[in-house]
Structures are given as C-alpha cells and as structure tokens.
Scaffold this motif. Structure first.
Motif, PDB file in Angstrom:
ATOM      1  N   ILE A   1       2.979  16.212   4.801  1.00  0.00           N
ATOM      2  CA  ILE A   1       1.239  16.217   5.504  1.00  0.00           C
ATOM      3  C   ILE A   1       0.393  15.444   4.404  1.00  0.00           C
ATOM      4  O   ILE A   1      -0.491  14.865   5.375  1.00  0.00           O
ATOM      5  N   GLY A   2       1.249  15.221   3.091  1.00  0.00           N
ATOM      6  CA  GLY A   2      -0.311  14.223   2.347  1.00  0.00           C
ATOM      7  C   GLY A   2      -0.464  12.740   2.267  1.00  0.00           C
ATOM      8  O   GLY A   2      -0.742  12.462   2.338  1.00  0.00           O
ATOM      9  N   TRP A   3       1.041  12.947   2.529  1.00  0.00           N
ATOM     10  CA  TRP A   3       1.223  10.936   2.316  1.00  0.00           C
ATOM     11  C   TRP A   3       1.000  10.767   3.114  1.00  0.00           C
ATOM     12  O   TRP A   3       0.566   9.233   3.295  1.00  0.00           O
ATOM     13  N   PRO A   4       1.373  10.423   4.397  1.00  0.00           N
ATOM     14  CA  PRO A   4       0.974  10.064   5.950  1.00  0.00           C
ATOM     15  C   PRO A   4      -0.681  10.118   5.516  1.00  0.00           C
ATOM     16  O   PRO A   4      -1.155   8.752   6.407  1.00  0.00           O
ATOM     17  N   LEU A   5      -1.356  11.033   5.547  1.00  0.00           N
ATOM     18  CA  LEU A   5      -3.215  11.138   5.386  1.00  0.00           C
ATOM     19  C   LEU A   5      -3.459  10.159   4.448  1.00  0.00           C
ATOM     20  O   LEU A   5      -4.394   9.213   4.834  1.00  0.00           O
ATOM     21  N   ALA A   6      -2.983   9.984   3.181  1.00  0.00           N
ATOM     22  CA  ALA A   6      -3.081   9.149   2.066  1.00  0.00           C
ATOM     23  C   ALA A   6      -2.554   7.832   3.139  1.00  0.00           C
ATOM     24  O   ALA A   6      -3.768   6.127   2.492  1.00  0.00           O
ATOM     25  N   LEU A   7      -0.996   7.542   3.424  1.00  0.00           N
ATOM     26  CA  LEU A   7      -1.609   6.177   3.741  1.00  0.00           C
ATOM     27  C   LEU A   7      -2.520   5.588   5.043  1.00  0.00           C
ATOM     28  O   LEU A   7      -3.092   4.679   4.622  1.00  0.00           O
ATOM     29  N   ALA A   8      -2.992   7.122   5.592  1.00  0.00           N
ATOM     30  CA  ALA A   8      -3.621   6.156   7.074  1.00  0.00           C
ATOM     31  C   ALA A   8      -5.096   6.056   6.188  1.00  0.00           C
ATOM     32  O   ALA A   8      -5.734   5.105   6.452  1.00  0.00           O
TER      33      ALA A   8
ATOM     34  N   ARG B   1       0.435  -1.277   0.152  1.00  0.00           N
ATOM     35  CA  ARG B   1       0.102  -0.270   0.167  1.00  0.00           C
ATOM     36  C   ARG B   1       0.321   1.437   0.180  1.00  0.00           C
ATOM     37  O   ARG B   1       1.050   2.228  -0.887  1.00  0.00           O
ATOM     38  N   PHE B   2       1.955   1.364   0.950  1.00  0.00           N
ATOM     39  CA  PHE B   2       2.517   2.544   0.475  1.00  0.00           C
ATOM     40  C   PHE B   2       3.348   2.700  -0.507  1.00  0.00           C
ATOM     41  O   PHE B   2       3.629   3.897  -0.871  1.00  0.00           O
ATOM     42  N   ASP B   3       3.552   1.632  -0.992  1.00  0.00           N
ATOM     43  CA  ASP B   3       4.818   1.897  -2.791  1.00  0.00           C
ATOM     44  C   ASP B   3       3.736   2.435  -3.822  1.00  0.00           C
ATOM     45  O   ASP B   3       3.689   3.305  -4.763  1.00  0.00           O
ATOM     46  N   LEU B   4       2.141   2.123  -3.370  1.00  0.00           N
ATOM     47  CA  LEU B   4       0.913   2.401  -4.154  1.00  0.00           C
ATOM     48  C   LEU B   4       0.716   3.863  -4.074  1.00  0.00           C
ATOM     49  O   LEU B   4       0.253   4.508  -5.127  1.00  0.00           O
ATOM     50  N   VAL B   5       0.820   4.377  -2.827  1.00  0.00           N
ATOM     51  CA  VAL B   5       0.484   5.983  -2.389  1.00  0.00           C
ATOM     52  C   VAL B   5       1.814   6.907  -2.934  1.00  0.00           C
ATOM     53  O   VAL B   5       1.240   7.805  -3.502  1.00  0.00           O
ATOM     54  N   VAL B   6       2.687   6.051  -2.431  1.00  0.00           N
ATOM     55  CA  VAL B   6       4.046   6.899  -3.471  1.00  0.00           C
ATOM     56  C   VAL B   6       3.814   7.083  -4.822  1.00  0.00           C
ATOM     57  O   VAL B   6       4.111   8.204  -5.914  1.00  0.00           O
ATOM     58  N   LEU B   7       3.505   6.164  -5.570  1.00  0.00           N
ATOM     59  CA  LEU B   7       3.680   6.387  -6.740  1.00  0.00           C
ATOM     60  C   LEU B   7       2.405   7.434  -6.984  1.00  0.00           C
ATOM     61  O   LEU B   7       2.771   7.717  -8.400  1.00  0.00           O
ATOM     62  N   VAL B   8       1.559   6.712  -6.793  1.00  0.00           N
ATOM     63  CA  VAL B   8       0.075   7.401  -6.954  1.00  0.00           C
ATOM     64  C   VAL B   8       1.074   9.168  -6.672  1.00  0.00           C
ATOM     65  O   VAL B   8       0.572  10.454  -8.077  1.00  0.00           O
ATOM     66  N   ASN B   9       1.096   9.600  -5.918  1.00  0.00           N
ATOM     67  CA  ASN B   9       1.537  10.839  -5.279  1.00  0.00           C
ATOM     68  C   ASN B   9       2.880  11.344  -6.517  1.00  0.00           C
ATOM     69  O   ASN B   9       2.429  12.423  -6.868  1.00  0.00           O
ATOM     70  N   ASN B  10       3.502  10.291  -6.816  1.00  0.00           N
ATOM     71  CA  ASN B  10       4.768  11.139  -7.861  1.00  0.00           C
ATOM     72  C   ASN B  10       4.211  11.018  -9.299  1.00  0.00           C
ATOM     73  O   ASN B  10       4.707  12.514 -10.244  1.00  0.00           O
ATOM     74  N   ALA B  11       2.895  10.422  -9.601  1.00  0.00           N
ATOM     75  CA  ALA B  11       2.872  10.640 -10.357  1.00  0.00           C
ATOM     76  C   ALA B  11       2.061  11.721 -10.589  1.00  0.00           C
ATOM     77  O   ALA B  11       1.652  12.520 -11.881  1.00  0.00           O
TER      78      ALA B  11
END
Length: 733
Positions: free
Chosen positions: A590-597, A518-528
C-alpha cells in the motif's frame, strides 16, 4: 437468615483452611481468632481444639511452632483453663518430633508449681534410649485382633508381620511399634495407587508396655531391597525382567502363587533396565507429590520402604511413622537406630541431626533420598562411598559430618563412571538434579520429578530434551541467533527476489530514466526504515526465547513464573517471526505505490493492482515457510532447554496443543502460495503475460517444492509436539 456455625464446624473449617495453606492454595495460614465463637458456652472447648490444630500445623509447615505461652497471652482463657497443662504437654510431644527438646529447659519458662505438674505428666515421655519391642513379639502369637503369621522384617523397635485380621477375615501387614510417636492418623487418610494403604492403628499394652499396631495393605511382591540383592548377585541386567523375577521370587518364598501375565507385567518386560528405573521412579515421585499435597512427608525413603505388588507396581510404605529425631538429642542413638538408612539421607537431613537449630527437611529431602535409591537400583551401589560410616558400630558426630560433606561435594566421578552404558542422558540428568546438594536446585515437587521421568520413558521426548552431544540439534543450541535470523531471512529473501524480478518486468523497465531514479530512491528510503524497524520488533518480541536459554547455560537462575513465560513465548516464536514480515509486506504493497505517486511517478491503476498482488504473494511466502523453520528449531532446540528446568504443568500441555492446531493453518497457507501466484498471473494482460511467465513458473515450481519440505517439517513438528505433550503432567494424579 443463615444458620449459626456449630463448634465442630468451626474447627473443621479451620483445619480445612490450614490444609489449603499447606498445599499452597492460600497465601497465608488462617488466623485462629477468626474461628473462635463469641459468647458461646462452647467457646473454651472450641478454642482449645483450635489451638491444638494450629500448634501442630505450624510445626508441620515451618518446623517451628508457637509456644502455648503465646496462645495464653493472646487468649487469656486458655491460660486459665484446666486443660492448659495438657496443651503444654502436647506442645512438648509435637515439638520433639522436629527438634531435640530437653524437658528441664522446656519447663523453665513456667512457675515451679506448674512446671512440676508438667514434668509429672511427661514422666517417661522423654526416652533416653531407643524403645524396644518385647522379646516375645513373634510369629504364632495373637495381638489384639491379629494373628501374626510371618515375620516380614524390621528392627528392635518396630517389626512388620503378615497377619490375619480376625474381624475382617483378611490378610494385612501389621507393624508392631514400641515407639508410639508418629503421624498415623494423617497417613491413614492417604489413598493413592502408589502408596501402601494404611487402614488404621490400635494402641494396646503387652506386659505393661504400650505398643502401637499399624495395619495396612499387604503386598507380596517383596521390597526394593530384594531387587537390589538380585541385581548384585547376577551382575547383569535383564531389563524389566529382573524386576519381575525379583517379585516372583519374593512371592515364591512366601508361598504365594505366581500371577498370570498381565498388561502391566508385559509393559515392564519390554523395558530396558534404565527405563525400568524411570518407570519405578515416576510412580514413587507421584506418591511423594500426592502425600505432600495432603500435608505428609516421608522422611525415610530406602529400599525396605518400597514394596511391590504382584504385577511389579511399586508403592511407598512407612510415611512419617517415626519422629525426625529418634534420639531426642543423642546423635548416636538417632543414627544407630538404623545405620543403613543414613546412606539415603540428604545433606540437610544430616545437618538436622548435627544441629538442633537447623531447619527441618522438607519434601526436597525426600526427593534427594529417592534419587539415591534410584541411583542404587540403576548401578547396584549408592552414589557415595559410605562404607566406613555405615559399617561402624557406633556412629558419632564426626561420622555424620563426613557423610554430610560427601553429599555437599556432589556426585563423584567414580559414581558417574559406574552408570550403565545404556543409561539415557535424560535419566542421568534427572538423577543428578535429584542429588544436587542445594535443595533450591533440585526438583521442587514430586510432580516435577515425575514429569522428568516421563521424558526418560519416551524415546522421542528424551531425544528432544537430551540430544547426544555430537548431534546437530545439540550443536545448534550454541547458534541460536544466527539460525533464527536465517530462518526468517532466507524465505523473505527468496520472496524479495521474486518480487524484484516481477516488478522489473511489469513496472521498472517501462518507466523513464527519471522515474526509475525516483523509484529507486523510494525503495531505498522505505527499506532503510522498514528493515531495521522489523528487525528491532522481532528481537523485542522474541527476546525471552533468545536470551533465557543462553543465560540458563551460564548459570542464571529464573523463577518458575519467568520460565513459564519463556516457554510460552518460545512456542509463539514462529508466529511472531512471520506476522511481522507479513505485515511489512502488506503495508509496503500500500505504502510504496502511494510514495511513488507522491514523488511524481505516474503509474496506471493496473500497475498498482499488479504491484499489490505481487506483495500479497510475497507476504504469504513470508507467512508460511519461515513459521515451520522457526517453530521446528524452537521446539527441537530451545523449548527442551526450558522444559528440563521444571515447573511444567497442564498450562504447558495446552500451549503445545494450541501450537499443533495453529500449524494446520500455516500448512494451508503454504499450499496456497503456488496457487495464488498462478492466479495473480491471470490479471496480467495478454501482451504482458510472456514477460511474467518465467517468474510465475519459478514461483509455481518453487512453491510446490517448498510445500513438500514444509509438509515434512509439519509432520516432524507434529510428532515432536505429541511427544512433548505425553510428558507434560496433566494435573494432580
């Protein structure tokens, strides 16, 4: 209750408003009707004076004025005035300064009785040949208040004498002219350190012939013609010493005592010969700018009209003291009045001699003439081979056409090859732009030219503006976008590497396989989303600094306002290139931790704090280091390309100073990076401290090394900005 305006005040206000229009302070000339008093006994007298002012200024502004007939239709009392014939005669005298005028054709629009009165008034006013001084005007004579002591040169129609003015008991230079046309009252108002001061004029009669005595400041240091003569005789250039020796020789020939050394002479002595030319040219350009702002143009720049003080300071003489068309329709008479002056004429000035309907040359013609003179002082010869024309006893239309076509073809390769080997590229560029055949592509004002010559006098500034073709800075101009991308990308990539290593140890390695996915998926979406958005935003904010230099190199022409905006954007390019990534890093914290949660990953609060602290460190890296990389590149490679296009002024100086002040803030941020990184490690628990020790150590060591490089870039930028500020015009001087 306001006090009514007097007639004299109305005329003075109208004249002042016209001067504002000529300087460009007003968008349009003043409307004459707004200044005419209603129902006043002095209405006609005021109206007549207003018409005179308006008539002269319209001709001066555009080279084409209104006819008195038009004023008569607009104000019927003018046409019925006893002064109507006098106004018509004044129109003839004014207009012939700008266009050849035939008296019969001029009076054809009036009834025969009125036309006869006009012709009677103007009898003898239209010279058929160049006026000549009486033969007995020579040294040893007294003319009016002046004892003529030494003949300083001139021609058959005008000679200059060193004279003693009896009433003031002072030495002055007196120009005795047989031709009474000119703009002496306006010229006498010019008071500038690089213009020969005209005190006043007197009109006298000698043997029944009218003469004009124009008396002015006496300069004993000789003229530029003397410098040229010495340059050609010696065949070698001694730098500024050559100018000083020429000045001293001129003083010795006139019995003057050589001055003691001064700061100015010491400054000149230290200059190379090309720098001496730039030093002289800068002062003459400032004189042209001052005169233009006061509604006066020169129209006759040549070596004899550049005089020197005892210290070697140049001053322009003979501003607009003769008509633009001395022969009034006879080309041979116009050109033969002073054949050697033709070598300094601009293409449009020669076109005006050939075509009476051509537009009257403006200040850009004077800039062209000054460019020819400076080129001649630099090389010993004018840039064009006019030997045949200027050697002819009788210059005709074909000769003038040949001169004009040579100038329209541009500076020949043979002239470029004659430039001294130590000529800076900046001076070469400045002179070539002075000599551009198209007036629109020359320096537009004397102030612009003076600013560019300032660049030639500052070694660091001219190296920035005109780097050698083989230098890295010059080559970097062709790699604008890749270099800008690298300046932003490399520090942010290093910050990302630090961030990944730290998060890997503190967060990712402790997650389950599902949470890591899930973490990798959030990183991929955010970076994209984040990376393309940041890139597009950066390109948009930096579009002018990136596009304008490239388009200028391809010949695109921008307005002064567009260039000014591009210069301002170039100086803020570094700020824009760091604040966008900085904002992205903070938002990600701010956004990545919220997206992970939100994706279902459960993290303890301390992990959120560690993640945000790491993001802040990366944001500071993205803020400090790219700023100096981008800004140094912009100031050294992009900004100079815009600076050479002219239009620079005090606003540019303020922008440079503002950038210098902002750079101190970014230097402080750069110094704080290793400190903040070390401080963030103190919030890690003792059990986790060993796992983050390596990334923090790399951050601290790397941050110190980066600060050393950043400080070096800061000092480099500081020196560059100071050099550029020195060559920015500081307003009207």
């Amino acid at each position: 209750m306001s006090v009514p305006e007097t007639p004299a005040e109305a005329v003075a206000r109208f004249a002042a408003d016209w001067e504002s229009a000529l300087r460009g302070d007003r968008p349009e000339p003043p409307a004459l009707g707004h200044y005419v008093p209603d129902g006043s006994e002095a209405r006609l007298a005021v109206l007549t004076d207003l018409v005179r002012v308006d008539l002269r200024q319209r001709w001066h502004r555009t080279g084409a004025g209104k006819r008195i007939l038009e004023y008569g239709k607009e104000f019927p009392e003018v046409a019925a005035s006893p002064q109507f014939v006098e106004l018509v005669c004044e129109e003839f005298l004014v207009s012939r300064r700008y266009r050849p005028v035939d008296l019969d054709a001029f009076t054809a629009d009036y009834p025969e009785e009125l036309a006869a009165a006009i012709r009677e008034r103007l009898t003898g006013a239209e010279p058929m040949a160049a006026a000549r001084l009486p033969d007995h005007i020579e040294t040893g004579r007294r003319l009016d208040d002046f004892d003529l002591l030494t003949d300083l040169g001139g021609d058959a129609a005008s000679r200059v004498f060193l004279a003693r003015q009896r009433s003031m008991q002072r030495l002055v230079a007196v120009r005795v002219q047989a031709d009474a046309d000119g703009d002496a009252p306006r010229v006498a108002q010019l008071d500038h350190q690089y213009i020969v001061r005209v005190f006043d004029q007197r009109r006298i009669e000698d043997g029944g012939k009218p003469l004009r005595l124009l008396y002015m400041q006496y300069l004993p240091g000789g003229a530029a013609s003397g410098v040229l003569e010495r340059l050609r005789e010696q065949g070698t250039r001694e730098g500024g010493e050559l100018l000083l020796k020429s000045v001293d020789a001129a003083m010795e020939s006139r019995g003057e005592i050589r001055p003691t050394d001064s700061r100015v002479r010491a400054e000149i002595a230290e200059l190379s010969w090309p720098e001496t030319i730039a030093w002289v040219g800068r002062r003459l350009a400032l004189a042209l700018d001052y005169a233009e702002r006061h509604g006066v143009q020169h129209h006759d720049i040549r070596p004899d009209n550049v005089l020197f003080t005892v210290e070697g300071v140049p001053k322009l003489a003979d501003f607009a003291l003769g008509p633009l068309h001395p022969g009034y329709g006879d080309i041979r008479c116009a050109a033969a009045k002073d054949i050697e002056a033709l070598a300094y004429y601009s293409p449009e000035r020669l076109a005006a001699l050939l075509d009476p309907a051509a537009r009257v040359p403006d200040t850009r013609s004077d800039i062209y003439s000054l460019g020819v003179l400076l080129w001649e002082m630099l090389t010993g010869a004018t840039p064009f081979d006019d030997t045949h024309a200027v050697a002819a006893a009788d210059v005709g239309p074909d000769d003038l056409t040949d001169l004009m076509l040579r100038r329209r073809a541009g500076v020949p390769e043979s002239a470029l090859a004659a430039l001294p080997a130590d000529t800076p590229p900046a001076l070469r560029r400045v002179l070539l732009e002075c000599l551009d055949p198209d007036p629109a592509r020359r320096w537009q004002t004397g102030a612009e030219l003076a600013g560019q010559l300032d660049v030639c006098l500052d070694a660091r500034a001219r190296d920035l503006v005109d780097p050698p073709p083989t230098s890295l800075r010059h080559r970097a101009r062709g790699w604008l976008l890749p270099i800008a991308v690298l300046c932003v990308l490399v520090p942010n990539a290093l910050a990302s590497l630090y961030n990944v290593r730290l998060n890997q140890r503190l967060i990712i390695d402790r997650l389950s396989d599902a949470d890591q996915h899930r973490f990798d998926l959030v990183v991929l979406v955010n970076n994209a989303v984040a990376f393309p958005l940041a890139a597009l935003l950066l390109v948009w904010l930096c579009r002018r600094p990136l596009a304008v230099p490239l388009r200028l190199a391809r010949g695109h022409v921008y307005t002064p306002a567009e260039l000014a905006r591009a210069r301002a954007d170039t100086l803020t390019m570094g700020d824009r290139g760091v604040w966008v990534p900085f904002g992205m890093w903070v938002l990600a914290g701010i956004g990545w931790p919220l997206a992970l949660a939100g994706s279902g990953v459960s993290l303890p609060p301390s992990t959120f704090a560690h993640f945000f602290a790491a993001q802040i460190v990366c944001a500071l890296i993205a803020l400090a280091y790219p700023f100096f990389l981008i800004t140094v590149y912009a100031v050294r490679s992009l900004y100079p390309q815009l600076l050479v296009r002219g239009g620079i002024g005090p606003a540019d100086g303020r922008q440079l100073w503002a950038l210098a002040r902002r750079s101190n803030f970014y230097l402080a941020v750069a110094a704080s990076v290793p400190l903040v990184g070390a401080a963030s490690a103190t919030f890690v628990s003792a059990s986790d401290l060993e796992s983050v020790l390596v990334p923090v150590r790399w951050l601290s060591v790397g941050g110190i090394l980066a600060f050393v490089i950043t400080y070096w870039l800061f000092r480099l930028l500081e020196a560059d900005l100071q050099a550029l500020v020195r060559v920015i015009p500081r307003g009207a001087r």
